[in-house]
Design an enzyme around this catalytic site. Structure first.
Site, short mmCIF file in Angstrom:
data_model
loop_
_atom_site.label_atom_id
_atom_site.label_comp_id
_atom_site.label_asym_id
_atom_site.label_seq_id
_atom_site.Cartn_x
_atom_site.Cartn_y
_atom_site.Cartn_z
CG HIS A 7 -0.27 0.20 2.53
ND1 HIS A 7 0.33 -0.85 3.20
CD2 HIS A 7 -0.07 1.30 3.28
CE1 HIS A 7 0.86 -0.40 4.32
NE2 HIS A 7 0.64 0.91 4.40
CG HIS A 66 6.50 11.30 -9.38
ND1 HIS A 66 7.84 11.47 -9.60
CD2 HIS A 66 6.04 10.55 -10.43
CE1 HIS A 66 8.19 10.86 -10.72
NE2 HIS A 66 7.12 10.28 -11.24
CD GLU A 115 4.88 10.53 -14.50
OE1 GLU A 115 5.26 10.44 -15.68
OE2 GLU A 115 5.57 10.12 -13.54
#
Length: 139
Positions: A7, A66, A115
């Site tokens: 996760h 990211h 993204e």
């Protein structure tokens, strides 16, 4: 042996607003909602949000760290328009070769970078093998 990503957890400053962002803007399926936490299924990934109101967040904008999600090339423009219409903070992307496919970089409400990318790992490796002879490849 590591079997995969279990996760991803983000610390957020306002759980209610973050739930709206991930559910309504990114289309995540909410699985659990508590007073200070929420769990989502976002493209098959378990995403956990935990509210932490009083931590510094000002330096996060300087990092390239990211999470990237796969989208189809056909959906790229629709996603860009959707994010703009919903006043999402879209970031200026880096210059990229067409072989590196297309990306939209943006932030959530707490500045976490996200993204949407049209390429795959195979696309990236194929491009790098052609364009970056200084790199070593093991696959």
């Amino acid at each position: 042996m590591i079997k995969g990503i279990n996760h991803i957890t983000y610390s957020v400053s306002n759980i209610a607003k973050s739930i709206e962002f991930y559910r309504d803007i990114l289309g995540a399926d909410i699985l659990v909602e508590g007073e200070t936490s929420a769990y989502f299924n976002l493209g098959g990934i378990w995403l956990a949000l935990n509210e932490e109101k009083n931590i510094p967040r000002s330096e996060i904008k300087y990092s390239y760290t990211h999470i990237a999600f796969t989208i189809s090339d056909n959906d790229f423009e629709d996603w860009y328009i959707w994010l703009k219409e919903n006043e999402v903070n879209i970031l200026e992307g880096r210059d990229r070769d067409i072989r590196d496919k297309k990306s939209i970089y943006f932030t959530d409400l707490d500045g976490h970078k996200l993204e949407l990318h049209t390429g795959s790992l195979e696309d990236r490796l194929s491009y790098y093998k052609e364009a970056k002879p200084h790199m070593n490849f093991y696959i």
